[in-house]
Design a protein around this motif. Structure first.
Motif, PDB file in Angstrom:
ATOM      1  N   LEU A 149       0.938  -1.311   0.013  1.00 11.38           N
ATOM      2  CA  LEU A 149       0.006   0.035  -0.185  1.00 11.38           C
ATOM      3  C   LEU A 149       0.837   1.151  -0.016  1.00 11.38           C
ATOM      4  CD1 LEU A 149      -3.086  -1.106   2.398  1.00 11.38           C
ATOM      5  CD2 LEU A 149      -2.960  -0.652  -0.065  1.00 11.38           C
ATOM      6  N   VAL A 150       1.944   1.175   0.801  1.00  9.27           N
ATOM      7  CA  VAL A 150       2.875   2.328   0.789  1.00  9.27           C
ATOM      8  C   VAL A 150       3.355   2.561  -0.763  1.00  9.27           C
ATOM      9  CG1 VAL A 150       5.113   3.064   1.527  1.00  9.27           C
ATOM     10  CG2 VAL A 150       3.511   2.106   3.225  1.00  9.27           C
ATOM     11  N   ARG A 151       3.896   1.616  -1.509  1.00  8.19           N
ATOM     12  CA  ARG A 151       4.367   1.653  -2.682  1.00  8.19           C
ATOM     13  C   ARG A 151       3.258   2.258  -3.817  1.00  8.19           C
ATOM     14  NH1 ARG A 151       6.601  -3.535  -1.670  1.00  8.19           N
ATOM     15  NH2 ARG A 151       5.093  -4.536  -3.237  1.00  8.19           N
ATOM     16  N   GLN A 152       2.226   1.715  -3.490  1.00  6.86           N
ATOM     17  CA  GLN A 152       0.874   2.105  -4.480  1.00  6.86           C
ATOM     18  C   GLN A 152       0.537   3.632  -4.039  1.00  6.86           C
ATOM     19  OE1 GLN A 152      -1.437   0.004  -6.342  1.00  6.86           O
ATOM     20  NE2 GLN A 152      -0.548  -1.743  -6.184  1.00  6.86           N
ATOM     21  N   SER A 153       0.986   4.110  -3.011  1.00  7.16           N
ATOM     22  CA  SER A 153       0.697   5.216  -2.762  1.00  7.16           C
ATOM     23  C   SER A 153       1.584   6.277  -3.422  1.00  7.16           C
ATOM     24  CB  SER A 153       1.026   5.784  -1.397  1.00  7.16           C
ATOM     25  OG  SER A 153       0.143   5.017  -0.303  1.00  7.16           O
ATOM     26  N   ALA A 154       2.595   5.803  -4.072  1.00 14.92           N
ATOM     27  CA  ALA A 154       3.272   6.716  -5.053  1.00 14.92           C
ATOM     28  C   ALA A 154       2.703   6.658  -6.432  1.00 14.92           C
ATOM     29  CB  ALA A 154       4.779   6.119  -4.984  1.00 14.92           C
ATOM     30  N   ASP A 155       1.881   5.649  -6.483  1.00 24.43           N
ATOM     31  CA  ASP A 155       1.494   5.404  -7.869  1.00 24.43           C
ATOM     32  C   ASP A 155      -0.258   6.099  -8.206  1.00 24.43           C
ATOM     33  OD1 ASP A 155       1.438   4.285 -10.390  1.00 24.43           O
ATOM     34  OD2 ASP A 155       0.624   2.652 -10.013  1.00 24.43           O
ATOM     35  N   GLY A 156      -0.373   7.009  -7.191  1.00 22.86           N
ATOM     36  CA  GLY A 156      -1.560   7.836  -7.263  1.00 22.86           C
ATOM     37  C   GLY A 156      -2.734   7.247  -6.694  1.00 22.86           C
ATOM     38  N   LEU A 157      -2.409   6.075  -5.528  1.00 21.84           N
ATOM     39  CA  LEU A 157      -3.525   5.740  -4.888  1.00 21.84           C
ATOM     40  C   LEU A 157      -3.594   6.494  -3.592  1.00 21.84           C
ATOM     41  CD1 LEU A 157      -5.687   3.325  -3.973  1.00 21.84           C
ATOM     42  CD2 LEU A 157      -3.496   2.375  -2.987  1.00 21.84           C
ATOM     43  N   ASP A 158      -4.795   6.883  -3.169  1.00 24.30           N
ATOM     44  CA  ASP A 158      -4.953   7.779  -1.841  1.00 24.30           C
ATOM     45  C   ASP A 158      -5.191   6.979  -0.809  1.00 24.30           C
ATOM     46  OD1 ASP A 158      -5.335   9.378   0.113  1.00 24.30           O
ATOM     47  OD2 ASP A 158      -6.820  10.808  -0.917  1.00 24.30           O
ATOM     48  N   VAL A 159      -4.343   6.429   0.139  1.00 26.37           N
ATOM     49  CA  VAL A 159      -4.696   5.703   1.043  1.00 26.37           C
ATOM     50  C   VAL A 159      -4.898   6.416   2.623  1.00 26.37           C
ATOM     51  CG1 VAL A 159      -3.966   3.572   2.645  1.00 26.37           C
ATOM     52  CG2 VAL A 159      -3.219   3.883   0.103  1.00 26.37           C
ATOM     53  N   THR A 160      -5.954   5.974   3.158  1.00 25.27           N
ATOM     54  CA  THR A 160      -6.132   6.581   4.528  1.00 25.27           C
ATOM     55  C   THR A 160      -6.488   5.291   5.210  1.00 25.27           C
ATOM     56  OG1 THR A 160      -7.427   8.618   3.729  1.00 25.27           O
ATOM     57  CG2 THR A 160      -7.619   7.941   6.128  1.00 25.27           C
ATOM     58  N   LEU A 161      -5.661   5.367   6.413  1.00 23.58           N
ATOM     59  CA  LEU A 161      -5.541   4.270   7.360  1.00 23.58           C
ATOM     60  C   LEU A 161      -6.472   4.814   8.444  1.00 23.58           C
ATOM     61  CD1 LEU A 161      -2.026   2.620   7.444  1.00 23.58           C
ATOM     62  CD2 LEU A 161      -4.339   1.732   6.422  1.00 23.58           C
ATOM     63  N   VAL A 162      -7.284   3.964   9.066  1.00 26.42           N
ATOM     64  CA  VAL A 162      -8.206   4.363  10.273  1.00 26.42           C
ATOM     65  C   VAL A 162      -7.853   3.336  11.339  1.00 26.42           C
ATOM     66  CG1 VAL A 162     -10.428   4.402  11.244  1.00 26.42           C
ATOM     67  CG2 VAL A 162     -10.136   5.371   8.835  1.00 26.42           C
ATOM     68  N   HIS A 163      -7.241   3.546  12.495  1.00 26.82           N
ATOM     69  CA  HIS A 163      -7.060   2.435  13.630  1.00 26.82           C
ATOM     70  C   HIS A 163      -8.170   2.668  14.486  1.00 26.82           C
ATOM     71  CE1 HIS A 163      -3.120   3.460  11.506  1.00 26.82           C
ATOM     72  NE2 HIS A 163      -3.002   2.254  11.774  1.00 26.82           N
ATOM     73  N   THR A 164      -8.827   1.592  14.606  1.00 29.01           N
ATOM     74  CA  THR A 164      -9.949   1.671  15.526  1.00 29.01           C
ATOM     75  C   THR A 164      -9.553   1.451  17.151  1.00 29.01           C
ATOM     76  OG1 THR A 164     -10.346  -0.784  15.426  1.00 29.01           O
ATOM     77  CG2 THR A 164     -11.348   0.829  13.945  1.00 29.01           C
ATOM     78  N   ARG A 165      -8.521   0.613  17.546  1.00 28.86           N
ATOM     79  CA  ARG A 165      -8.188   0.319  18.923  1.00 28.86           C
ATOM     80  C   ARG A 165      -6.770   1.082  19.203  1.00 28.86           C
ATOM     81  NH1 ARG A 165     -10.602  -4.628  19.892  1.00 28.86           N
ATOM     82  NH2 ARG A 165     -12.644  -4.411  19.325  1.00 28.86           N
ATOM     83  N   LEU A 166      -5.901   1.046  18.463  1.00 24.67           N
ATOM     84  CA  LEU A 166      -4.411   1.469  18.869  1.00 24.67           C
ATOM     85  C   LEU A 166      -3.944   2.380  17.568  1.00 24.67           C
ATOM     86  CD1 LEU A 166      -2.176   1.454  20.749  1.00 24.67           C
ATOM     87  CD2 LEU A 166      -1.402  -0.616  19.713  1.00 24.67           C
ATOM     88  N   ALA A 167      -3.750   3.589  17.838  1.00 17.55           N
ATOM     89  CA  ALA A 167      -3.106   4.350  16.871  1.00 17.55           C
ATOM     90  C   ALA A 167      -1.572   4.295  16.835  1.00 17.55           C
ATOM     91  CB  ALA A 167      -3.630   5.754  16.697  1.00 17.55           C
TER      92      ALA A 167
END
Lengths: 229, 199
Positions: A149-167
């Motif tokens: 996912l980190v690599r794909q972010s460089a390829d125009g994929l906008d990634v938002t991670l949501v942590h529900t218990r532990l950020a």
């Protein structure tokens, strides 16, 4: 076949399926196991890979006390044969050849699998379709496909991670359930929405998307329950 | 017979006689649907039956509840492999709703709020085999399970039991519904394991 450990409880099965007819990103297969007395058990698993010849990748999340997933996660060995039927499902699919609309993917836990097939199909097709992925996990060590996912972010994929218990340390978003502020209103060209995860997650996210003004007809859902084992 | 899966034992099978092939028992009630859950205000809810001649009968929510109801206890079988046994429902038999409808149709297309459809032979809706159900386990039917009212047709896979039901069209020619157009079996008998096209 081959396997990859994704998290402490999730494993990727890499299968070689001679004669596989191909599939669309988002479809699933039925996996059938047969015991020595002829008893069989079947479960559905999402395909996490885009169409690529006879190559299939399935994501299996361990369901404690389940009948099939503990075997696939812990008992299965490289080279073992398994019965596969599919592809199945023609609704929760994204096809780079026919869809030019922006895409919003919302995944919870191992519900990332069919969404990852779409992300990978986008890359495989060198598509410029705007993709946004909102991915809800309990804790940082639960992120499946983290490096990719980190690599794909460089390829125009906008990634938002949501942590529900532990950020993670330094996160600006405190741990908590996914909310409307994580999803965003449709602006400009409204996206096709794909939501996959446990029932409560999908129910809640789909309701929020409708409330934010997304067209219900453009929200596709895929759910799995705790009994999916 | 399929090749054995090395090392796979499976669950205890001693109590399996009541399940169709390929199903496993669950005690919760999983939710499966293709999109957001529609929310239908009861004062705008209606159920309609339209014949092949275009004749429409309508029931408001109050009119539906005023009809005689039944309380079937039935087993549910979902194509995604889970089965849930001895579930308690309350609803109106399709025999009551279709009893004095004048039709020569052999098929039915069921339509839901939210756009879902499913098809089946008309005879599968009759003779005590199907209900418009509005209570589950002694409570109002929750929206995620199809409330305010859903079709209940337990002898077929559960995708035929359309949630959020709004009406039935009676047809001379069969017309595939939502999942039936996407690779699932046209009839869907769990005891013959008719999951997908070609089964």
């Amino acid at each position: 076949m081959d396997t990859r450990t994704e998290t402490a409880s999730a494993r990727t099965l890499v299968l070689d399926v001679p004669g596989w007819p191909g599939h669309l990103a988002g479809q699933h297969v039925d996996v059938r196991l047969t015991a020595a007395d002829g008893y069989t058990a079947q479960r559905s698993y999402s395909i996490a890979s885009p169409a690529d010849g006879d190559h299939l990748e399935l994501l299996v999340q361990l369901v404690p006390g389940g009948e099939v997933s503990p075997y696939l996660v812990e008992g299965f060995s490289i080279g073992d044969a398994v019965e596969i039927r599919g592809p199945i499902g023609g609704w929760f699919v994204w096809n780079p050849a026919t869809s030019g609309e922006p895409v919003l993917l919302v995944g919870g836990g191992s519900g990332i699998a069919p969404l990852m097939a779409m992300v990978r199909a986008r890359r495989a097709a060198a598509s410029r379709t705007p993709f946004r992925l909102v991915y809800s996990v309990r804790a940082p060590d639960q992120v499946i496909y983290a490096d990719e996912l980190v690599r794909q972010s460089a390829d125009g994929l906008d990634v938002t991670l949501v942590h529900t218990r532990l950020a993670p340390p330094g996160s600006t978003r405190p741990a908590g359930r996914i909310g409307v502020e994580d999803l965003g209103r449709p602006t400009g060209s409204a996206p096709d929405c794909f939501v996959c995860g446990p029932t409560g997650f999908v129910e809640s996210v789909a309701d929020m998307l409708v409330g934010l003004g997304h067209d219900p007809a453009r929200i596709r859902t895929e759910r799995f329950g705790p009994s999916g084992g | 017979m399929a090749p054995f899966t090395p090392g796979f034992l499976g669950r205890d099978r001693s109590a399996d006689t009541t399940l169709p092939p390929g199903q496993y028992l669950t005690h919760d009630f999983p939710v499966l649907s293709a999109g957001p859950t529609p929310r239908i205000p009861l004062d705008r809810w209606e159920f309609t039956v339209m014949t092949e001649a275009g004749v429409v009968r309508r029931w408001s929510w109050a009119e539906l509840l005023a009809l005689p109801s039944e309380t079937p206890t039935v087993d549910l079988h979902c194509v995604t492999k889970w089965s849930k046994l001895s579930t308690d429902w309350e609803g109106v038999s399709l025999d009551t709703l279709l009893g004095d409808v004048d039709t020569a149709a052999d098929y039915a297309l069921v339509r839901s709020y939210g756009g879902y459809t499913t098809n089946l032979p008309l005879e599968d809706l009759l003779d005590g085999k199907a209900w418009i159900a509005y209570r589950y386990d002694g409570e109002e039917l929750p929206s995620e399970h199809g409330g305010p009212a859903r079709l209940l047709i337990p002898h077929l896979y559960l995708w035929k039991s359309a949630k959020w039901v709004r009406g039935i069209e009676l047809l001379i020619e069969d017309e595939p519904g939502f999942w039936e157009s996407l690779g699932y079996h046209n009839y869907g008998d769990p005891w013959r394991e008719q999951r997908y096209q070609g089964d």
